[in-house]
Scaffold this active site. Structure first.
Site, PDB file in Angstrom:
ATOM      1  N   GLY A  97      -6.012   6.242   5.307  1.00 12.37           N
ATOM      2  CA  GLY A  97      -5.949   5.138   5.402  1.00 12.37           C
ATOM      3  C   GLY A  97      -6.206   4.510   3.991  1.00 12.37           C
ATOM      4  O   GLY A  97      -7.345   5.055   3.518  1.00 12.37           O
ATOM      5  N   ILE A 126      -2.764  11.851   0.758  1.00  8.17           N
ATOM      6  CA  ILE A 126      -1.996  10.470   0.240  1.00  8.17           C
ATOM      7  C   ILE A 126      -0.575  10.555   0.470  1.00  8.17           C
ATOM      8  O   ILE A 126       0.134  11.509  -0.119  1.00  8.17           O
ATOM      9  CB  ILE A 126      -2.415  10.169  -1.048  1.00  8.17           C
ATOM     10  CG1 ILE A 126      -3.892  10.225  -1.425  1.00  8.17           C
ATOM     11  CG2 ILE A 126      -1.763   8.781  -1.798  1.00  8.17           C
ATOM     12  CD1 ILE A 126      -4.570   8.841  -0.457  1.00  8.17           C
ATOM     13  N   PRO A 147       1.734   8.220  -3.456  1.00 11.92           N
ATOM     14  CA  PRO A 147       0.489   7.727  -4.383  1.00 11.92           C
ATOM     15  C   PRO A 147       0.898   6.236  -4.991  1.00 11.92           C
ATOM     16  O   PRO A 147      -0.156   5.784  -5.654  1.00 11.92           O
ATOM     17  CB  PRO A 147       0.578   8.941  -5.368  1.00 11.92           C
ATOM     18  CG  PRO A 147       1.414   9.940  -4.568  1.00 11.92           C
ATOM     19  CD  PRO A 147       2.276   9.591  -3.631  1.00 11.92           C
ATOM     20  N   GLY A 193      -2.932 -11.079   3.660  1.00 13.17           N
ATOM     21  CA  GLY A 193      -3.750 -11.566   4.867  1.00 13.17           C
ATOM     22  C   GLY A 193      -5.172 -11.484   4.129  1.00 13.17           C
ATOM     23  O   GLY A 193      -6.175 -12.473   4.614  1.00 13.17           O
ATOM     24  N   GLU A 218      -9.129  -1.162   2.051  1.00 13.06           N
ATOM     25  CA  GLU A 218     -10.626  -1.703   1.636  1.00 13.06           C
ATOM     26  C   GLU A 218     -11.580  -0.716   1.143  1.00 13.06           C
ATOM     27  O   GLU A 218     -12.446  -1.203   0.369  1.00 13.06           O
ATOM     28  CB  GLU A 218     -11.035  -1.990   3.111  1.00 13.06           C
ATOM     29  CG  GLU A 218     -10.243  -3.235   3.822  1.00 13.06           C
ATOM     30  CD  GLU A 218     -10.070  -3.338   5.245  1.00 13.06           C
ATOM     31  OE1 GLU A 218      -9.506  -2.480   5.860  1.00 13.06           O
ATOM     32  OE2 GLU A 218     -10.573  -4.484   5.693  1.00 13.06           O
ATOM     33  N   ILE A 229       1.925  -5.704   5.686  1.00 11.28           N
ATOM     34  CA  ILE A 229       1.317  -7.177   5.094  1.00 11.28           C
ATOM     35  C   ILE A 229       1.245  -7.102   3.483  1.00 11.28           C
ATOM     36  O   ILE A 229       0.537  -7.793   2.769  1.00 11.28           O
ATOM     37  CB  ILE A 229      -0.233  -6.995   5.493  1.00 11.28           C
ATOM     38  CG1 ILE A 229      -1.218  -5.841   5.236  1.00 11.28           C
ATOM     39  CG2 ILE A 229      -0.071  -7.321   7.168  1.00 11.28           C
ATOM     40  CD1 ILE A 229      -2.628  -6.298   5.594  1.00 11.28           C
ATOM     41  N   GLY A 230       2.278  -6.365   2.843  1.00 16.90           N
ATOM     42  CA  GLY A 230       2.266  -6.179   1.528  1.00 16.90           C
ATOM     43  C   GLY A 230       1.744  -4.837   1.070  1.00 16.90           C
ATOM     44  O   GLY A 230       1.323  -4.579  -0.152  1.00 16.90           O
ATOM     45  N   THR A 231       1.334  -3.894   2.000  1.00 14.96           N
ATOM     46  CA  THR A 231       0.831  -2.688   1.624  1.00 14.96           C
ATOM     47  C   THR A 231       1.694  -1.523   1.479  1.00 14.96           C
ATOM     48  O   THR A 231       1.114  -0.315   0.879  1.00 14.96           O
ATOM     49  CB  THR A 231      -0.427  -2.306   2.484  1.00 14.96           C
ATOM     50  OG1 THR A 231       0.265  -2.211   3.818  1.00 14.96           O
ATOM     51  CG2 THR A 231      -1.659  -3.441   2.710  1.00 14.96           C
TER      52      THR A 231
HETATM   53 MO1  MOS Z   1      -8.679  -6.250   7.033  1.00 17.17          MO
HETATM   54  S1  MOS Z   1     -10.187  -7.507   6.584  1.00 17.17           S
HETATM   55  O1  MOS Z   1      -9.354  -5.399   8.451  1.00 17.17           O
HETATM   56  O2  MOS Z   1      -7.227  -7.390   7.195  1.00 17.17           O
END
Ligand code: MOS
Length: 749
Positions: free
Chosen positions: A711, A638, A641, A247, A714, A474-476
């Site tokens: 987390g 983590i 990993p 996303g 980003e 979301i793929g994470t």
């Molecule tokens: Mo992120 S830009 O907070 O999905």
């Protein structure tokens, strides 16, 4: 669809090391094609909707002729302002509740404010018929000259005075009297998210309630918004997002296509699928806005910062006030007694911007970390040393201690792994195999918070455990990290854990955004496990013929999936306790409260990192490549990993795209995004990806949750673009203050 335990990789005997690298439990579903993404849902009797997009960026619709489209084969309806039915706006609330960026529902008026704004939608039996019908709708406009100026003048801001985001001391006076000063303006372009999965909605209506399959990073919020827009009680809306093909922020909040699909489904009483095309993705589902940021730094000759001013402006659309938040990291990054960060917005005829891949701090740190590099050069100081010399002891913006900050160690570890000590500072002075090298560094940080979360954990009579919450993967790796958490806390193999996410019928969970989901969900799941155990112990204590009968529940414990006496060695698998009581499950409901905006917070919570980049520069053939990246991340503990590394590697590649390629260009005459496809909008690919060395420092941040996880995501993108442009300067002597790097600017220097 629950993730069947049988599809998860079996791990025997149970491995209780919570930090063991694990593949994703949803991996098999994805590689076999069994994972259902939004547009994979095909419902009986389903119709296809295709929007008609405005071909002007500013003006009014003078006529809309749908007659021809309505007569075309397969066309069931053409919706527009006069016949779509009532669609409401969403009432304003603070925070991320009932939140959306483009507040005007589709077809609300005849005014066109950006190119590609939906003016009608054709619904037909097939997608092709709907496309043909959409082409046959004839729209005439009274066009006005759109405002698409890039470069912003503070006089154009919506408020005369910019918003002050952070302030301390007297930065103006300190800047005036500083021995060394720097005053430069940096800009980042409009960028488009471009996840591979297109935005989509599959809407159905049963006469009373909606079921909406949505490409959503936040189903709970999506449900709140759509219930308001559609004017139905919230319990009459269910939003589902099982898997997301990424996303990047573009799917955080609902967009108008979802409202069109839902309205059409209600009007026609048939399911409706609407898939936003790649071209439309550049117009109507958000973008990172262009930013322009002036940085002023004042320093002593030894490199101590005495003043820092950061004034940013970003564009927004005509109706919505989207603030990028460029100064998010400015207030706490470095120690200085005098600081001011301000922000303002200017209006342009573009679709409404939204969060994209590290909103705020990512473009903000491009400016700040570029300026720090320029200052280091002015001071004749090593750029790592300059940063070390300005390390704060606390968050001087909030006047709070950091929960856990190891920025210095990130820089030192990164310098060590990169071989920074071998750097010679003169421009173009480093060569390898006849090719010029550039080495650059940048610091990075990212906000860490928790959001309100509820979760349910069911210990079941077949020995499996079901954990559920209405957040998304979301793929994470969210599915995997929740399975791991349950496996670890109960001491059972991960293969016995089912994780169910992405459905508003589950206990309310947080958005998958801000890289905050893991830190938010983990404490709620641990709480739910605890509640489920208490129920199990009460059941055990009332079970005759076991070692636990007549025991108090407090005397019991759970280890390796077995109920035991704290005082002894009796051990009965939890499923046997349930079976003996004819119980299907012991269900625990857990929750954890959000920390965002909590005024009683006693800590500043952020992740930190250091990014080191090497570029190779071959002016003879006009080739610039990023050849090596070393990234050191202080992201708390983590939990897994493997996907964590994967997140950082992906973010680094996006950072290369941000530095070198990505830019959405609007035609200033018509407002159309010119490069509105993946051939012309360049994203970094495997061929652009260098060696990426990822190190996690792994200091648990126990302020955030019991596992100390903050987390990951980003943070990996923050700092990459300035590390690269700082390296570009080192190789070429050209200071790039306007992203992306243009090869011609390097050649003409
Ligand atoms: Mo992120 S830009 O907070 O999905």
């Amino acid at each position: 669809m629950p993730l069947a335990a049988s599809l998860a990789p079996p791990v025997f005997p149970p491995q209780l090391d919570d930090a063991a690298p694990r593949p994703r439990i949803d991996g098999p579903l994805k590689v076999t094609g069994a994972a259902m993404y939004t547009s994979d849902f095909n419902l009986p009797g389903m119709l296809y909707a295709v929007p008609v997009c405005a071909t002007i960026a500013s003006g009014t619709i003078t006529s809309l002729d749908t007659a021809r489209a309505e007569r075309m084969p397969g066309v069931k309806a053409v919706y527009h302002r006069k016949n779509v039915g009532k669609l409401f706006r969403v009432a304003p609330v603070a925070g991320f509740s009932s939140y959306l960026d483009e507040r005007r529902p589709p077809f609300e008026d005849d005014t066109v404010r950006y190119y590609g704004q939906y003016v009608a939608a054709v619904v037909a039996l097939t997608y092709e018929q709907a496309v043909a019908g959409a082409r046959a709708v004839k729209v005439t406009y009274k066009s006005e000259k759109p405002d698409l100026r890039d470069h912003f003048d503070p006089a154009q801001m919506t408020d005369r005075e910019p918003k002050v985001d952070s302030h301390r001391g007297d930065p103006d006076a300190a800047f005036q009297t500083a021995a060394i000063t720097l005053d430069q303006t940096y800009s980042t372009p409009t960028e488009t998210h471009n996840p591979i999965e297109l935005h989509a909605s599959v809407a159905s209506w049963d006469g009373q309630s909606f079921t909406l399959y949505e490409t959503s990073q936040a189903v709970v919020n999506s449900r709140e918004v759509l219930s308001q827009v559609l004017g139905v009680p919230i319990e009459n809306v269910r939003v589902i997002s099982r898997f997301l093909g990424s996303g990047f922020g573009g799917k955080l909040w609902p967009w108008t296509h979802a409202m069109i699909a839902a309205a059409a489904a209600r009007n026609l009483n048939r399911p409706v699928k609407l898939v936003v095309s790649r071209e439309m993705m550049f117009q109507s589902v958000g973008h990172r806005p262009e930013t322009q940021q002036r940085i002023r730094l004042g320093a002593t000759p030894q490199g101590k910062l005495v003043a820092l001013m950061h004034d940013s402006i970003n564009h927004t659309s005509i109706l919505d006030d989207y603030a990028e938040g460029c100064s998010e990291a400015t207030g706490y990054s470095y120690s200085t007694s005098n600081l001011r960060a301000t922000s303002g917005i200017v209006r342009r005829n573009v679709g409404t911007p939204t969060s994209m891949r590290g909103p705020g701090a990512v473009p903000g740190l491009f400016a700040l970390e570029s300026a720090m590099d320029e200052l280091a050069i002015k001071l004749n100081l090593d750029p790592v040393a300059l940063r070390l010399a300005n390390e704060p002891e606390k968050d001087e913006g909030l006047n709070l201690p950091f929960s856990s900050r190891h920025f210095v160690e990130c820089l030192k570890t990164g310098a060590e792994r990169f071989g920074w000590a071998d750097r010679t500072p003169a421009v173009g002075s480093m060569k390898r195999d006849g090719v010029t090298l550039g080495w650059g560094v940048a610091g990075c940080s990212w906000i860490a918070v928790r959001m309100d979360t509820t979760a349910s954990v069911e210990l079941r009579d077949d020995g499996t455990v079901r954990v559920s919450t209405a957040t998304q993967d979301i793929g994470t790796g969210t599915y995997t990290v929740l399975a791991q958490t349950v496996s670890r806390t109960l001491g059972i193999p991960i293969g016995r854990v089912d994780v169910v996410l992405g459905d508003t019928s589950l206990p309310a969970g947080p958005m998958s955004g801000g890289s905050w989901a893991t830190a938010s969900v983990i404490p709620a799941v641990i709480d739910a496990v605890e509640q489920a155990k208490q129920i199990l112990f009460m059941a055990a204590a009332q079970t005759d013929g076991t070692p636990f009968s007549k025991q108090r529940p407090e005397a019991l414990a759970l280890a390796n999936g077995r109920v035991t006496l704290k005082s002894g060695s009796a051990a009965v698998p939890f499923e046997e306790v349930l079976q003996k009581n004819n119980l299907r499950a012991a269900v625990g409901q857990g929750k954890s409260a959000g920390t965002m905006g909590d005024p009683s917070l006693k800590f500043s919570t952020h992740s930190f990192g250091a990014q080191f980049a090497e570029v190779t520069w071959e002016p003879e053939i006009a080739r610039l490549r990023v050849s090596r990246v070393v990234t050191v991340i202080d992201g708390g503990h983590i939990l897994n990993p493997k996907p964590a590394r994967n997140q950082i590697e992906g973010a680094v590649v996006m950072g290369i795209g941000m530095a070198l390629f990505e830019e959405t260009k609007y035609d200033p005459r018509f407002g159309v995004p010119i490069n509105n496809n993946l051939a012309d909008y360049i994203v970094a690919t495997n061929a652009d990806s260098p060696q990426i060395d990822v190190t996690f420092l792994d200091y648990p941040d126990l302020v955030l949750n019991p596992l100390g996880a903050r987390g990951i995501g980003e943070i990996g993108l923050a700092g990459i673009a300035p590390a690269i442009t700082n390296a570009v300067y080192h190789a070429t002597g050209v200071r790039v203050r306007e992203l992306p790097v243009r090869i011609e600017d390097l050649l003409t220097a």
